[in-house]
Design a protein around this motif. Structure first.
Motif, mmCIF file in Angstrom:
data_model
loop_
_atom_site.group_PDB
_atom_site.id
_atom_site.type_symbol
_atom_site.label_atom_id
_atom_site.label_comp_id
_atom_site.label_asym_id
_atom_site.label_seq_id
_atom_site.Cartn_x
_atom_site.Cartn_y
_atom_site.Cartn_z
ATOM 1 N N GLY A 1 -3.685 5.408 0.053
ATOM 2 C CA GLY A 1 -4.770 4.546 0.484
ATOM 3 C C GLY A 1 -5.491 3.847 -0.650
ATOM 4 N N THR A 2 -5.315 4.325 -1.872
ATOM 5 C CA THR A 2 -5.966 3.683 -3.018
ATOM 6 C C THR A 2 -5.190 2.462 -3.507
ATOM 7 O OG1 THR A 2 -4.835 5.064 -4.672
ATOM 8 C CG2 THR A 2 -6.900 5.902 -3.761
ATOM 9 N N ASP A 3 -4.010 2.253 -2.948
ATOM 10 C CA ASP A 3 -3.193 1.096 -3.322
ATOM 11 C C ASP A 3 -3.537 -0.066 -2.390
ATOM 12 O OD1 ASP A 3 -1.275 -0.818 -3.834
ATOM 13 O OD2 ASP A 3 0.401 0.599 -3.913
ATOM 14 N N PRO A 4 -4.149 -1.127 -2.907
ATOM 15 C CA PRO A 4 -4.553 -2.247 -2.037
ATOM 16 C C PRO A 4 -3.379 -2.914 -1.333
ATOM 17 C CG PRO A 4 -4.762 -2.843 -4.359
ATOM 18 C CD PRO A 4 -4.509 -1.364 -4.316
ATOM 19 N N ILE B 1 -12.386 4.260 -3.414
ATOM 20 C CA ILE B 1 -11.427 3.147 -3.555
ATOM 21 C C ILE B 1 -10.750 2.869 -2.214
ATOM 22 C CG2 ILE B 1 -9.231 2.453 -4.592
ATOM 23 C CD1 ILE B 1 -10.097 3.885 -7.146
ATOM 24 N N THR B 2 -10.418 3.922 -1.482
ATOM 25 C CA THR B 2 -9.798 3.752 -0.170
ATOM 26 C C THR B 2 -10.751 3.034 0.778
ATOM 27 O OG1 THR B 2 -8.436 5.741 -0.438
ATOM 28 C CG2 THR B 2 -8.780 4.942 1.808
ATOM 29 N N ILE B 3 -12.018 3.401 0.755
ATOM 30 C CA ILE B 3 -13.012 2.720 1.597
ATOM 31 C C ILE B 3 -13.094 1.239 1.221
ATOM 32 C CG2 ILE B 3 -15.475 2.540 2.136
ATOM 33 C CD1 ILE B 3 -15.631 5.593 1.739
ATOM 34 N N LEU B 4 -13.133 0.965 -0.080
ATOM 35 C CA LEU B 4 -13.201 -0.420 -0.546
ATOM 36 C C LEU B 4 -11.984 -1.212 -0.076
ATOM 37 C CD1 LEU B 4 -14.514 -2.630 -2.259
ATOM 38 C CD2 LEU B 4 -13.302 -1.696 -4.246
ATOM 39 N N ASN B 5 -10.807 -0.621 -0.195
ATOM 40 C CA ASN B 5 -9.577 -1.298 0.244
ATOM 41 C C ASN B 5 -9.596 -1.576 1.743
ATOM 42 O OD1 ASN B 5 -8.560 -1.285 -2.347
ATOM 43 N ND2 ASN B 5 -7.290 0.533 -2.054
ATOM 44 N N LEU B 6 -10.097 -0.610 2.515
ATOM 45 C CA LEU B 6 -10.172 -0.802 3.964
ATOM 46 C C LEU B 6 -11.158 -1.914 4.316
ATOM 47 C CD1 LEU B 6 -10.175 2.937 5.118
ATOM 48 C CD2 LEU B 6 -8.331 1.276 5.455
#
Length: 218
Positions: A54-57, A84-89
């Motif tokens: 999930g940390t991979d955009p 980072i996962t939240i930011l990507n989502l």
């Protein structure tokens, strides 16, 4: 009617337990984790299980999140990966994000990033266990978004001696319903029936009002 679909990112103890509970509640779950063993362990209990980070955009950008009514970020121990996962989502357009947090700092950061709900399961369980120890007759307790609390109370003989229904009224605790022998009865029918030990009452009140009422029953 099609089942509601949710996605769960992070398959540690909390994430895996959440997936199984969600399935039991009738939800269709897509589970995701970068750890192959964790994904394989949950595969038989969910509709879809994928090995992805999930940390991979690029990963989050490749998934059609519109098919899910909510995404749960269950990465509770690794603060950086969680955020980072939240930011990507967020950048992928996901609107409803629930997040497991490890402490108050993580909780505040997740909220500032605009998650729909941040959950600290250790804190919630600690508060629940303390409530159980202080009031063993309190079977369940759930704080609502209004700040009120909904609780299930099991009636015992001492409650009847203290006129339980009268105490509830004096402390402004609303009696919503009762379960007797697994049969639910709404409030209107309770007024005409005498309580018995073992009856389970569904209550609604402000937190302080409920605590004051429970102390008067002790």
């Amino acid at each position: 009617m099609a089942k509601k679909r949710i996605a769960v990112i992070g398959l540690g103890r909390f994430g895996s337990a959440f997936c199984r509970a969600a399935r039991g509640a009738g939800l269709e779950v897509m589970a995701m984790d970068s750890d192959q063993e964790r994904v394989h362990a949950i595969a038989d209990d969910v509709a879809e299980a994928i090995i992805a980070d999930g940390t991979d955009p690029k990963v989050t950008a490749s998934i059609d999140w519109r098919q899910f009514f909510a995404v749960v970020v269950a990465i509770g121990t690794d603060l950086q990966s969680s955020l980072i996962t939240i930011l990507n989502l967020k950048e992928a357009g996901v609107e409803t994000i629930w997040c497991k947090t490890r402490d108050s700092y993580h909780h505040k950061l997740a909220q500032k990033m605009g998650v729909s709900r941040a959950i600290n399961p250790e804190q919630a369980m600690g508060e629940m266990v303390a409530a159980w120890l202080g009031h063993p007759e309190l079977l369940t307790r759930q704080v609502l978004s209004t700040g009120q609390v909904m609780a299930e109370l099991e009636v015992n003989a001492s409650h009847l001696e203290r006129n339980l229904v009268g105490l509830l009224g004096r402390h402004h605790v609303r009696l919503l319903g009762m379960t007797r022998y697994k049969d639910y009865q709404p409030e209107q029918l309770i007024q005409s029936a005498r309580l018995q030990p073992g009856d389970k009452l569904l209550l609604l009140a402000d937190v302080e009002q409920l605590e004051t009422c429970l102390r008067s029953l002790s």
